[in-house]
Scaffold this active site. Structure first.
Site, PDB file in Angstrom:
ATOM      1  CG  HIS A 309      18.436  43.726  44.435  1.00 16.98           C
ATOM      2  ND1 HIS A 309      17.237  44.086  44.994  1.00 16.98           N
ATOM      3  CD2 HIS A 309      18.893  44.822  43.782  1.00 16.98           C
ATOM      4  CE1 HIS A 309      16.980  45.342  44.689  1.00 16.98           C
ATOM      5  NE2 HIS A 309      17.964  45.819  43.958  1.00 16.98           N
ATOM      6  CG  ASP A 366      25.043  48.517  40.653  1.00 12.20           C
ATOM      7  OD1 ASP A 366      24.789  49.456  39.888  1.00 12.20           O
ATOM      8  OD2 ASP A 366      24.671  48.464  41.828  1.00 12.20           O
TER       9      ASP A 366
HETATM   10  N1  ACO Z   1      28.637  37.673  47.565  1.00 13.11           N
HETATM   11  C1  ACO Z   1      28.739  36.647  48.442  1.00 13.11           C
HETATM   12  N2  ACO Z   1      27.792  36.336  49.358  1.00 13.11           N
HETATM   13  C2  ACO Z   1      26.705  37.119  49.399  1.00 13.11           C
HETATM   14  C3  ACO Z   1      26.522  38.201  48.522  1.00 13.11           C
HETATM   15  C4  ACO Z   1      27.533  38.470  47.567  1.00 13.11           C
HETATM   16  N3  ACO Z   1      27.413  39.472  46.711  1.00 13.11           N
HETATM   17  N4  ACO Z   1      25.349  38.811  48.783  1.00 13.11           N
HETATM   18  C5  ACO Z   1      24.802  38.124  49.792  1.00 13.11           C
HETATM   19  N5  ACO Z   1      25.605  37.093  50.165  1.00 13.11           N
HETATM   20  C6  ACO Z   1      25.328  36.086  51.180  1.00 13.11           C
HETATM   21  C7  ACO Z   1      25.440  36.655  52.582  1.00 13.11           C
HETATM   22  O1  ACO Z   1      26.758  36.526  53.089  1.00 13.11           O
HETATM   23  C8  ACO Z   1      24.434  35.806  53.317  1.00 13.11           C
HETATM   24  O2  ACO Z   1      25.028  34.562  53.536  1.00 13.11           O
HETATM   25  P1  ACO Z   1      24.664  33.711  54.886  1.00 13.11           P
HETATM   26  O3  ACO Z   1      23.190  33.407  54.779  1.00 13.11           O
HETATM   27  O4  ACO Z   1      25.532  32.500  54.816  1.00 13.11           O
HETATM   28  O5  ACO Z   1      24.983  34.608  56.038  1.00 13.11           O
HETATM   29  C9  ACO Z   1      23.313  35.596  52.300  1.00 13.11           C
HETATM   30  O6  ACO Z   1      23.964  35.688  51.014  1.00 13.11           O
HETATM   31  C10 ACO Z   1      22.197  36.626  52.391  1.00 13.11           C
HETATM   32  O7  ACO Z   1      22.774  37.917  52.253  1.00 13.11           O
HETATM   33  P2  ACO Z   1      22.220  39.243  52.929  1.00 13.11           P
HETATM   34  O8  ACO Z   1      23.391  40.106  53.285  1.00 13.11           O
HETATM   35  O9  ACO Z   1      21.244  38.899  53.985  1.00 13.11           O
HETATM   36  O10 ACO Z   1      21.430  39.885  51.751  1.00 13.11           O
HETATM   37  P3  ACO Z   1      20.853  41.366  51.803  1.00 13.11           P
HETATM   38  O11 ACO Z   1      19.541  41.296  51.127  1.00 13.11           O
HETATM   39  O12 ACO Z   1      20.900  41.966  53.134  1.00 13.11           O
HETATM   40  O13 ACO Z   1      21.924  42.151  50.925  1.00 13.11           O
HETATM   41  C11 ACO Z   1      23.038  43.142  49.120  1.00 13.11           C
HETATM   42  C12 ACO Z   1      21.711  42.520  49.631  1.00 13.11           C
HETATM   43  C13 ACO Z   1      23.497  44.280  50.058  1.00 13.11           C
HETATM   44  C14 ACO Z   1      22.765  43.728  47.744  1.00 13.11           C
HETATM   45  C15 ACO Z   1      24.101  42.022  49.069  1.00 13.11           C
HETATM   46  O14 ACO Z   1      23.654  40.977  48.222  1.00 13.11           O
HETATM   47  C16 ACO Z   1      25.450  42.534  48.592  1.00 13.11           C
HETATM   48  O15 ACO Z   1      26.237  43.024  49.407  1.00 13.11           O
HETATM   49  N6  ACO Z   1      25.744  42.448  47.259  1.00 13.11           N
HETATM   50  C17 ACO Z   1      26.974  42.984  46.728  1.00 13.11           C
HETATM   51  C18 ACO Z   1      26.875  44.500  46.605  1.00 13.11           C
HETATM   52  C19 ACO Z   1      26.001  44.941  45.444  1.00 13.11           C
HETATM   53  O16 ACO Z   1      26.084  44.417  44.339  1.00 13.11           O
HETATM   54  N7  ACO Z   1      25.129  45.936  45.694  1.00 13.11           N
HETATM   55  C20 ACO Z   1      24.247  46.502  44.655  1.00 13.11           C
HETATM   56  C21 ACO Z   1      22.811  46.215  44.926  1.00 13.11           C
HETATM   57  S1  ACO Z   1      21.806  46.738  43.552  1.00 13.11           S
HETATM   58  C22 ACO Z   1      21.609  48.396  43.759  1.00 13.11           C
HETATM   59  O17 ACO Z   1      21.713  48.963  44.788  1.00 13.11           O
HETATM   60  C23 ACO Z   1      21.302  49.182  42.507  1.00 13.11           C
END
Ligand code: ACO
Length: 435
Positions: A309, A366
């Site tokens: 998140h 979610d």
């Molecule tokens: N699975 C695997 N790796 C992940 C995930 C995941 N779900 N989420 C983040 N990471 C990793 C990234 O690849 C990144 O790795 P790195 O540092 O080696 O490059 C690190 O964790 C940081 O991730 P960011 O993308 O910078 O995190 P950000 O805060 O931008 O993204 C997000 C948040 C979009 C929610 C992301 O965690 C994601 O895509 N999750 C899955 C989708 C999801 O569940 N969305 C619902 C959000 S809740 C809502 O909207 C109600």
């Protein structure tokens, strides 16, 4: 001594006050910065920008805290229901007995849609995306209730209670009608005696010859699911409400725009992605362990959906609550869902895995909401619509904050222009070389 921040540019120093929120959040008040210095700040995605001061919700992502009007989300989920939380979010206080009764009655009185709105449904293809229908129908409310949609904030605020009841009630009816239409089923009218969630289930699943009945755990789980979505600070759709409202627009187009913002997979659409992920894991015969490895390496663009998140760097408190209600619901209705078993495996494996631990990736709301909706019989295509019903109180409360702020300015961010420079010579079409 009052805190202040200094910015030095080209040897010149500018001093700005620090604003402190009631929960200790700090911000540098740079509202006069451009006028003072000729500079603007650059913050694509607004990750460091406080766009407003608000009294509605508080999130502490590091500690996994969510509060509405000062009440902990855990307390509200345990002791309250969606309509009471909606009242709290919208009006700022928990309702008294008579306030609750008046609020509920007004919502009940507005459960039907205007007869001529049926024609709008008739004009839409059966397989139209539910979120497109929802935003169009909510916007069209301004055609039927013009007296509450004048775009004069002062006047619209005088009729706020009516506009709230219309919006809160009809979003549910429109959602149920959308589901019925897409399945070729006759519309079911709301029933006066039923409570909000029960009436929604009735409009969704009753038939002219067979009234829908359910275990009490179904209504409780749906109530909790909706109330957990009631508000969530300045997310994409809520910021959209404030953006639209800042122009003086009335409540109906403001919430209709929020539905459009919620539609995308990075916001409201993620709940569908979780179920699609669990289904694909089940179909491949994996128990979740292979998928975890793929999500860690990013193979095939995989991510563990429902994990991570932007704000929470801890367990999303809503996910903890929903996980519990998910178990209770499935047990009460006797469903043994293979997807829940896979979800639990994924959760346990990820919480122990260095990759997820180091990156502070925990389940978000979610992760379990889709399993609850699936168990109730709500199809995947309606998941984001359910999120919209739940988020409606937050959108309304944020509209009200903007409309009530008579010192508020229209939202109008700046940009750093990076396009072609200098006036370019205009060529007549005949003189333009083909590419
Ligand atoms: N699975 C695997 N790796 C992940 C995930 C995941 N779900 N989420 C983040 N990471 C990793 C990234 O690849 C990144 O790795 P790195 O540092 O080696 O490059 C690190 O964790 C940081 O991730 P960011 O993308 O910078 O995190 P950000 O805060 O931008 O993204 C997000 C948040 C979009 C929610 C992301 O965690 C994601 O895509 N999750 C899955 C989708 C999801 O569940 N969305 C619902 C959000 S809740 C809502 O909207 C109600």
């Amino acid at each position: 001594m009052a805190k202040e921040a200094k910015i030095i540019i080209e040897g010149k120093e500018y001093t700005y006050p620090v604003i402190e929120g009631t929960e200790g959040e700090k911000a540098i008040d740079i509202r006069t910065f451009r006028k003072d210095s000729g500079y603007i700040t650059y913050d694509e995605g607004y990750g460091n920008t406080g766009s407003c001061q608000s009294e509605i919700s508080f999130i502490n992502g590091e500690e996994g805290i969510l509060r509405h009007r000062g009440y902990a989300i855990e307390d509200l989920a345990e002791n309250s229901d969606f309509i009471e939380v909606a009242y709290l979010v919208i009006y700022g206080e928990l309702p008294t007995v008579s306030e609750r009764e008046t609020f509920s009655q007004k919502i009940r009185n507005n459960a039907m849609i205007h007869m001529s709105m049926n024609h709008l449904f008739e004009g839409v293809p059966n397989d139209a995306p539910p979120m497109a229908i929802l935003s169009s129908m909510l916007n069209s409310l301004g055609c039927y209730y013009k007296e509450y949609a004048t775009n004069n904030p002062q006047h619209d605020l005088e009729h706020f209670d009516d506009a709230v009841a219309i919006t809160m009630s009809k979003v549910r009816t429109i959602a149920a009608m959308t589901y019925r239409m897409s399945n070729g089923l006759p519309f079911i009218y709301p029933k006066m005696g039923l409570r909000y969630v029960e009436n929604f289930l009735h409009m969704m699943f009753s038939n002219p010859y067979n009234e829908y009945s359910h275990e009490p755990e179904v209504a409780k789980a749906l109530n909790v699911l909706l109330l957990l979505h009631a508000d969530h600070e300045q997310n994409c759709s809520t910021s959209t409400v404030r953006m639209v409202a800042s122009s003086g627009a009335n409540l109906f187009p403001s919430v209709a725009s929020a539905v459009c913002a919620l539609w995308g997979p990075l916001h409201g659409g993620a709940n569908m992605a979780v179920i699609q992920m669990l289904e694909s894991i089940a179909a491949s015969g994996d128990d979740g362990s292979q998928f975890i490895e793929d999500a860690k390496s990013g193979r095939h663009g995989k991510r563990l959906m429902g994990f991570g998140h932007r704000v929470y760097r801890n367990y999303d408190p809503r996910a903890k609550i929903l996980g519990k209600y998910c178990d209770k619901l499935l047990e009460a209705i006797g469903i043994d869902d293979q997807l829940l078993t896979i979800a639990r495996n994924l959760e346990q494996a990820a919480l122990k895995d260095d990759y997820f631990v180091e990156r502070k990736l925990y389940p978000n709301v979610d992760f379990y909401s889709g399993i609850i909706m699936r168990a109730i019989g709500i199809p995947l295509s309606m998941f984001t619509v359910m999120f919209a019903i739940g988020r409606m109180p937050g959108w309304i409360a944020n509209w009200r904050e903007v409309a009530s702020n008579d010192k508020g300015r229209i939202y109008r961010p700046r940009q750093i222009y990076q396009g072609p420079t200098a006036p370019r010579k205009f060529l007549q079409m005949a003189d333009r070389p083909e590419k």
